[in-house]
Each structure stands twice: as C-alpha cells, then as structure tokens.
Write a protein that holds these residues in place. Sequence first.
Motif, PDB file in Angstrom:
ATOM      1  N   PHE A 111       0.838  -1.206   0.000  1.00  0.00           N
ATOM      2  CA  PHE A 111       0.000   0.000   0.000  1.00  0.00           C
ATOM      3  C   PHE A 111       0.869   1.252   0.000  1.00  0.00           C
ATOM      4  CE2 PHE A 111      -2.189   3.373   2.404  1.00  0.00           C
ATOM      5  CZ  PHE A 111      -3.320   3.540   1.610  1.00  0.00           C
ATOM      6  N   LEU A 112       1.891   1.277   0.850  1.00  0.00           N
ATOM      7  CA  LEU A 112       2.771   2.444   0.920  1.00  0.00           C
ATOM      8  C   LEU A 112       3.516   2.631  -0.402  1.00  0.00           C
ATOM      9  CD1 LEU A 112       4.231   2.129   4.525  1.00  0.00           C
ATOM     10  CD2 LEU A 112       2.722   3.943   3.669  1.00  0.00           C
ATOM     11  N   PHE A 113       3.959   1.527  -1.009  1.00  0.00           N
ATOM     12  CA  PHE A 113       4.634   1.606  -2.300  1.00  0.00           C
ATOM     13  C   PHE A 113       3.740   2.307  -3.325  1.00  0.00           C
ATOM     14  CE2 PHE A 113       5.586  -0.030  -6.537  1.00  0.00           C
ATOM     15  CZ  PHE A 113       6.968   0.133  -6.615  1.00  0.00           C
ATOM     16  N   SER A 163       6.054   5.647 -17.102  1.00  0.00           N
ATOM     17  CA  SER A 163       7.434   5.660 -16.604  1.00  0.00           C
ATOM     18  C   SER A 163       7.484   6.519 -15.346  1.00  0.00           C
ATOM     19  CB  SER A 163       8.391   6.230 -17.661  1.00  0.00           C
ATOM     20  OG  SER A 163       8.358   5.451 -18.846  1.00  0.00           O
ATOM     21  N   ILE A 164       7.897   5.916 -14.243  1.00  0.00           N
ATOM     22  CA  ILE A 164       7.891   6.608 -12.946  1.00  0.00           C
ATOM     23  C   ILE A 164       9.316   6.640 -12.385  1.00  0.00           C
ATOM     24  CG2 ILE A 164       6.982   6.585 -10.592  1.00  0.00           C
ATOM     25  CD1 ILE A 164       4.573   5.014 -11.680  1.00  0.00           C
ATOM     26  N   PRO A 165       9.881   7.831 -12.202  1.00  0.00           N
ATOM     27  CA  PRO A 165      11.240   7.950 -11.640  1.00  0.00           C
ATOM     28  C   PRO A 165      11.211   7.719 -10.128  1.00  0.00           C
ATOM     29  CG  PRO A 165      10.334  10.118 -12.067  1.00  0.00           C
ATOM     30  CD  PRO A 165       9.301   9.144 -12.528  1.00  0.00           C
ATOM     31  N   LEU A 166      11.445   6.500  -9.693  1.00  0.00           N
ATOM     32  CA  LEU A 166      11.322   6.146  -8.274  1.00  0.00           C
ATOM     33  C   LEU A 166      12.268   6.954  -7.393  1.00  0.00           C
ATOM     34  CD1 LEU A 166      11.058   2.255  -8.615  1.00  0.00           C
ATOM     35  CD2 LEU A 166       9.185   3.901  -8.371  1.00  0.00           C
ATOM     36  N   TYR A 167      13.430   7.258  -7.916  1.00  0.00           N
ATOM     37  CA  TYR A 167      14.439   7.961  -7.118  1.00  0.00           C
ATOM     38  C   TYR A 167      14.093   9.426  -6.877  1.00  0.00           C
ATOM     39  CZ  TYR A 167      16.244   9.965 -11.507  1.00  0.00           C
ATOM     40  OH  TYR A 167      16.380  10.645 -12.697  1.00  0.00           O
ATOM     41  N   LEU A 168      13.143   9.965  -7.642  1.00  0.00           N
ATOM     42  CA  LEU A 168      12.779  11.376  -7.499  1.00  0.00           C
ATOM     43  C   LEU A 168      11.493  11.592  -6.691  1.00  0.00           C
ATOM     44  CD1 LEU A 168      13.497  12.714 -11.118  1.00  0.00           C
ATOM     45  CD2 LEU A 168      14.884  13.047  -9.051  1.00  0.00           C
ATOM     46  N   LEU A 169      10.736  10.537  -6.473  1.00  0.00           N
ATOM     47  CA  LEU A 169       9.436  10.681  -5.806  1.00  0.00           C
ATOM     48  C   LEU A 169       9.522  10.358  -4.315  1.00  0.00           C
ATOM     49  CD1 LEU A 169       7.043   9.083  -8.443  1.00  0.00           C
ATOM     50  CD2 LEU A 169       7.190  11.488  -7.832  1.00  0.00           C
ATOM     51  N   PHE A 170       9.019  11.267  -3.482  1.00  0.00           N
ATOM     52  CA  PHE A 170       8.906  11.057  -2.034  1.00  0.00           C
ATOM     53  C   PHE A 170      10.221  10.535  -1.428  1.00  0.00           C
ATOM     54  CE2 PHE A 170       4.690  10.671  -3.919  1.00  0.00           C
ATOM     55  CZ  PHE A 170       3.978  11.609  -3.179  1.00  0.00           C
ATOM     56  N   GLN A 171      11.308  11.224  -1.735  1.00  0.00           N
ATOM     57  CA  GLN A 171      12.641  10.918  -1.200  1.00  0.00           C
ATOM     58  C   GLN A 171      13.071   9.467  -1.469  1.00  0.00           C
ATOM     59  OE1 GLN A 171      10.248  12.206   1.488  1.00  0.00           O
ATOM     60  NE2 GLN A 171      10.562  14.049   0.272  1.00  0.00           N
ATOM     61  N   GLY A 172      12.579   8.901  -2.554  1.00  0.00           N
ATOM     62  CA  GLY A 172      12.984   7.539  -2.926  1.00  0.00           C
ATOM     63  C   GLY A 172      12.475   6.456  -1.985  1.00  0.00           C
ATOM     64  N   LYS A 173      11.367   6.732  -1.293  1.00  0.00           N
ATOM     65  CA  LYS A 173      10.853   5.763  -0.318  1.00  0.00           C
ATOM     66  C   LYS A 173      10.412   4.449  -0.962  1.00  0.00           C
ATOM     67  CE  LYS A 173       9.377   9.133   3.163  1.00  0.00           C
ATOM     68  NZ  LYS A 173       8.215   9.736   3.895  1.00  0.00           N
ATOM     69  N   ALA A 174       9.927   4.521  -2.204  1.00  0.00           N
ATOM     70  CA  ALA A 174       9.519   3.295  -2.899  1.00  0.00           C
ATOM     71  C   ALA A 174      10.730   2.386  -3.114  1.00  0.00           C
ATOM     72  CB  ALA A 174       8.874   3.649  -4.237  1.00  0.00           C
ATOM     73  N   LEU A 175      11.890   2.981  -3.410  1.00  0.00           N
ATOM     74  CA  LEU A 175      13.113   2.193  -3.610  1.00  0.00           C
ATOM     75  C   LEU A 175      13.554   1.506  -2.326  1.00  0.00           C
ATOM     76  CD1 LEU A 175      15.234   4.550  -5.924  1.00  0.00           C
ATOM     77  CD2 LEU A 175      14.208   2.341  -6.524  1.00  0.00           C
ATOM     78  N   LEU A 176      13.359   2.171  -1.201  1.00  0.00           N
ATOM     79  CA  LEU A 176      13.716   1.568   0.089  1.00  0.00           C
ATOM     80  C   LEU A 176      12.866   0.331   0.360  1.00  0.00           C
ATOM     81  CD1 LEU A 176      14.142   4.779   2.304  1.00  0.00           C
ATOM     82  CD2 LEU A 176      15.941   3.338   1.299  1.00  0.00           C
TER      83      LEU A 176
END
Length: 387
Positions: A239-241, A281-294
């Motif tokens: 959900f958070l992702f 195309s979603i730049p994960l590293y630019l959105l919400f301080q990269g929280k999705a990548l974490l």
Amino acid sequence: MNKIHFRLVYNRKKKLNKYGEALIQVEVYQNRKKIYISTGIYVNPQQWDTSRNKIIHHPHAEELNRMLEEFILELQWEELKYWKRGIPISLSVFRKLKVHSDTGKMTFLHFGRNWVEQSSRKENTKKNLLTTLDLLNHFHPSIGFEDITYSFLQDFENFMHQKFYETNTIAKHMRQLRTFVNEAIKRGYMMAENYPFRNYQIKTIQSKHTFLLPEEIRKLEQLNLSSSSESLTHSLKAFLFCCYTGVRYSDFIRLNEKNIVKLKGGKWLMFKTVKTDTEVSIPLYLLFQGKALLLLQEYKQDLNSFFRLKSNSSVNKDLKKIGIMAQIDKHFSFHTARHTNATLLIYNGAQITTVQKLLGHQSVKTTQGYSEIFSGTIIKDLKKCKF
C-alpha cells in the motif's frame, strides 16, 4: 438407490486450447459408469490444483471456485429431488440436464458467468462484472431472464440501499447489470421490446476522492507490525509503495523485477497499464525521497515476491485492521493509495500534466479530479503570496 458421486476433473482430454487453457468438467459416476458435464470454465495448468481439485493463482480464483461449488450443488440438488420422491435416478437424467443447458435454458446468473469467462474483456473488468453477479446471487439466487423487469431493477436498487451501499457503487452495479441485459438481448435470451432499462434512470452523484494526509502516511510508516502476520506487513508495504508511485492494484500484481529499469542516473518503474494500455514511466528515485526504492530494497533477495499480493478484497480487509492499529480515523482501501499519490504530488507543487503522465491518464480531465484542495494546500499557497 445407487448413490451418484460427483467430482471435478481438469483437462480430461489432455489437450490445451489456443489460449493454453483446458476445460474443467464434472465427472458423474454411478455403478462403474460415468459421464462428464462441462462447467464452461477454462484455466491453464498452473491455475489448477489437482490434489485439492480447485483453482489457484487465478485473478478470479475465489469467484470461479464458488461457481464450481454451485455447479455441483445444483447437480446434487437434482439427485436429491429424485430421492425425495423415491424415484430411481440414472446417469441419463444428467445427460438430459447437459442438453438442457446447451439449448440455452439456463438462469440469468449462469448465462452471465459463462459470458464473462468466455469474453475477451480485461481481467479487472471481468472481476467487477463477477462481483455484480455475486451481489445479484445474494439478492435473488435463481433469476430467470423473464424476471429482469423495471420492478426488479427498483427492488435490486432498494436491496443495495438497505445494505448501505453508496449511490455511485449502486450505479456501478446497475451499469454492469445493464451490460449483462444488453448481451442477453444480443444473444436472443431476452426480447428487445422488454428492455427493463428503457425507463430506469441510473443515479450518480459527484464523488470525492478519499486520500491520506501527510501525517496519516507518517503514522503508517511508523507503525510497528513486528508481532503481526507477515501477510499484514506485506499488505502495508504494498500500500505504501503505491502511495509513493500511484500504481493501481491491477498493475501492481503484474509487476516484476524487469519493470525496474536503471535510466538517467536513477531507477525507474516502467510498465503498461492494464486499464488503459498506456505506457507509464515513474522515476522512483525522485518521488517522495525515494521511499519506494527503500521498500524494494527490503525484498531484493526475491523482488518478484513483493508483487505477488493476495486478492484486492483480502488486502482491503488487512488495511482496515492496519488503519485501526495506526489510529487513523478514516476508511481507506488499496485504491486510496493512488488518490493519495496524486493529491500529495499536486500539494507539493507538481503540475497537473506531470501528474497525468505519472498516473497514466489518457485525459488531463481525469487527473483534475484528484486536485482537491485541503487546508494544508491553502496555507502553503497563501504563504507564497506577497500582499
């Protein structure tokens, strides 16, 4: 009397159709003789559990297994009617039942389910249609085509009101019922002159998108689920992702590690949406301080397992528990993540057209529906003004 035994049989002819699927049949056995009756349901080999005789790993597994149970129950009911009257029953009775079904003398619900499963509609659309059929079954289990009248529509609407369904949810089910009726007319099961929707008006109201505020997102991020089930934790992280990326449930469960691409100095999520067939195309590293990548980093040993989420309805039940645990006084579902993503992007200054591209909307008008203003946005905007 000689008891009749029923069991489900998959791919009896050991042959797959052009879609890589095979038929599920009911084997009817008596006195060392047997016949087979088609359920009209096809799945691929990976979606059939031979040991448990049930469908697995299918987006509509729950609904289809329920259909199979109902199919066998109807056959057992037919046998019971003969037992009650003390009349011997043989396999020939069920052969006649099969012929009856093939000649089109079926219930409205069976027609609907068969049509959905054989249609080429998108999986998410099929799931929504089957949900309406389940609700109709709860309202009136044995609906005949002749039962679908203007009065029936009114009664079904009242039934949903009594169940406290929202106006727009009722409208969605009525539109889907109308789809079934239109298809039944095209196939000759209903007469066009008896069209029940001719004088019936489907009512809707302008809806407001539910979204979570930044402080509510923080509550979820800080929630300790170490003592809870792994499944509950998985639902929360998924959900958070989607709060960070705006991805729909239907797209999330189809993602895999190949959708994560390193490009232009950072990692992107790239996929084609199920609903609109649009490239996103979603730049994960630019959105919400990269929280999705974490979050993805936590599943780096088996990234694909992160996207193997249970059914939408099951996840929504988890989110209800999670909301209570996080002390969030707001009902939210998995789709709330998408609304939250869009609303927070706009709150943080992203242009509508940028949000449109990130969400995969074909029209900017759709995106504008997410641009609701909450108090934080007003304060933020006013602070920028010089009076």
